[in-house]
Each structure stands twice: as C-alpha cells, then as structure tokens.
Scaffold this motif. Sequence first.
Motif, short mmCIF file in Angstrom:
data_model
loop_
_atom_site.label_atom_id
_atom_site.label_comp_id
_atom_site.label_asym_id
_atom_site.label_seq_id
_atom_site.Cartn_x
_atom_site.Cartn_y
_atom_site.Cartn_z
N ALA A 162 98.88 -26.50 53.85
CA ALA A 162 99.23 -24.99 53.17
C ALA A 162 100.07 -24.31 53.97
N ALA A 163 100.20 -24.21 55.53
CA ALA A 163 100.96 -23.27 56.09
C ALA A 163 102.48 -23.91 56.29
N ARG A 164 102.74 -25.44 56.23
CA ARG A 164 103.90 -26.04 56.05
C ARG A 164 104.51 -25.63 54.63
N ALA A 165 103.74 -25.64 53.80
CA ALA A 165 104.27 -25.41 52.45
C ALA A 165 104.71 -23.97 52.19
N LYS A 166 104.06 -23.13 53.00
CA LYS A 166 104.56 -21.63 52.68
C LYS A 166 105.77 -21.35 53.90
N GLY A 167 106.01 -22.33 54.66
CA GLY A 167 107.24 -22.07 55.42
C GLY A 167 106.79 -21.73 57.10
N PHE A 168 105.48 -21.68 57.30
CA PHE A 168 105.14 -21.48 58.94
C PHE A 168 105.18 -22.59 59.73
N GLY A 169 105.73 -22.25 61.02
CA GLY A 169 105.53 -23.33 61.95
C GLY A 169 104.02 -23.44 62.20
N LEU A 170 103.88 -24.62 62.86
CA LEU A 170 102.57 -25.00 63.29
C LEU A 170 102.47 -24.79 64.84
N MET A 171 101.20 -24.39 65.27
CA MET A 171 100.93 -24.48 66.83
C MET A 171 99.37 -25.26 66.62
N ILE A 172 98.96 -26.05 67.42
CA ILE A 172 97.55 -26.47 67.56
C ILE A 172 97.03 -26.02 68.92
N GLY A 173 95.85 -25.28 68.74
CA GLY A 173 95.26 -24.78 70.06
C GLY A 173 93.89 -25.05 70.08
N CYS A 174 93.13 -24.54 71.24
CA CYS A 174 91.79 -24.78 71.36
C CYS A 174 91.30 -23.83 72.29
N MET A 175 89.79 -23.69 72.36
CA MET A 175 89.21 -22.91 73.35
C MET A 175 89.04 -23.70 74.59
#
Length: 330
Positions: free
Chosen positions: A262-275
């Motif tokens: 959904a984020a890609r479809a709305k034009g957001f870049g992605l970051m994958i994070g963690c605790m």
Amino acid sequence: MLRHLDAAHDRFGLSTPFRISRGVKTAADVVTVTIRQGETAGRGEAVPYARYGETIDDTLAAIRAIAPRIAAGATRADLAALLPAGAARNAVDCALWDLEARLAGTSVAALAGIAGPVALPSAITIGLDTPDAMARAAAKVAHVPLLKIKVDRTDPAAQIAAVRAAAPAPRLIVDPNESWTIETLAALAPYLSGWRIDLLEQPLPAGEDGALAGFDGPVPVCADESLHTAADLDALAGRYDVVNIKLDKTGGLTEALALANAARAKGFGLMIGCMVCSSLGIAPAMLLGAEAAFVDLDGPLWLGEDRPGGVIDRNGMLSPPAPGFWGDAA
C-alpha cells in the motif's frame, strides 16, 4: 489436529547500553511464542513497547487469552479480529507463518510469493551520547555502508557533526525519536544537506507532525511512531516521504506485507526497522528488506548473546539466519 500455544518472557542482556532520546535500555525483553502441531513447531518473537502502552505482562495475557482459538485452528487471517496491531499479534502471526511453512515443507517466502532473504546493507546504530563519545563509536564503524545516529534536543548539531566527521563515507540516517520541535527542525534544515544526511526519521512527536505539512526540507523525512498499519498512510501524505515498517507496530508479517504494498502504491519510500530484539524478531523482517531503500535491522547486534543460528553482521552487511532457524523447513 489441535495446536498448542506457549508464550514466554525472555530477556537478553545488551553488550552495551542502548540510549535514545526517551531513555536507556540495558536488556532486550521479548515475548516468545511457540505454536506446536504434532511434532512440528513454529516460533515468533515480539517486543512490547512502553511508547505504545505495551508491557510484557499485558502482551502475555493477550496472547494466552486467544490460545484456545489458536488451538482450534485460527489462522493468520483471523488474527486481526482477535488482537489489535502490536507486539502480541506480531509474535503469534510470525509463529503461525513459521509453523505453516514447516508443515508444508516449504518456506515463508514461497508461501508469501516473495523472494527469499538475502544479505542486506543494514544500519549500524550510534546510540545517543556526548558528541565525543558518538564520534569514537562512529570511527569504529566508519567503513560500513549505512549508519543511524540517535540524537535528542540538547545539541543535535554537535552530535551529527561529530559523527559525520568521524565517518565521512557511510550514508546517514538521523533519528531524534520524536524529540524535536518544528523550530528545531527549521533551524537545523540548512545544515542537513551539508552533513549529507540521507534520511531524517520521525523528528517531531507523532501528535504534532501536522507541522510537517508543507515543510520543504533538504532531506526526505520518514514516519516511524506516526505509522503502524496501512490505515495510517493517508494521514501521512504531504508530511512524510518514507515510512518505517516494523513488525511490532504492524502486528506481524501479514500486515507488514500489506502495508509495504500500500505504501509503494501511494508513492512512499520504504524503510524496514526493528526494536532491540533477538534474531527471531529480525528473520521475518528480512523478507521485506530487498524492496526497501533503508534497512535498519541491527537489533540483535546489541545483544551480549543472540539465539543460536541467528543473523550475522559482516562490515554492515546483515546475513540471514542459518537454514531452519525461522521460516523454512530445512
């Protein structure tokens, strides 16, 4: 066949204190879920986070309350109706993915229709400290491809400048953990490009990020605490350029995959994070890393001792866990 769910609190001491703007952590307290069906078991891990009103005891209670439903065959698709997005659902969701893959004699990646995990350039975090101490820490890892700097409101300019001087080559993420005001951001904005900052993560408190609307800064801004699930995306438009997906926020890999799409479809870049967690919490997140512009999965690297067979860091490249650790039938 009936399933049996077990949930437990595990603690992993850190090799060095982990400092951010809202406090210091000396241990990783996690909830480990194991779901057994016959001789086969799937595992998942989650980190209850006080920032989101979560505790170990409440998370364990929530998971144990749905154990009869899991025993009777509730699936990942049922979890959204059983648990809210957050740590409890994450641990159960990831355990169900693992169990399903093992029972099917395949991998979670194959079940999800995505590529398997690969080695990724993952951020090495420089914890909050004095500028001199942060510079010393950065100098030790100046050869890695990506650093993440934890800062606060006391003197972020000195903190960032010290790290950049000590580590001139890596890409840089700056993370104030909601500690700045819009005035702080505006004052620092002219300097961010000079420091060659690649990403600014959640500078303002989530409840105050409306001030970012229309702000024309020199570097992309990433939503962390302001983003949990795909339902949050519309409110972030015009405020953020990138979103940080963490399984402990989404409630597991199932929602994380939907959020990424959904984020890609709305034009957001992605970051994958963690605790700060063990490799059991990182293994599912690594499946999302290949599609992300920024990967920040160094949680297990802070532990004095990780789970056997976990991820391995070599000069800022994070390799997946050993075969059979999580998500495959090896």
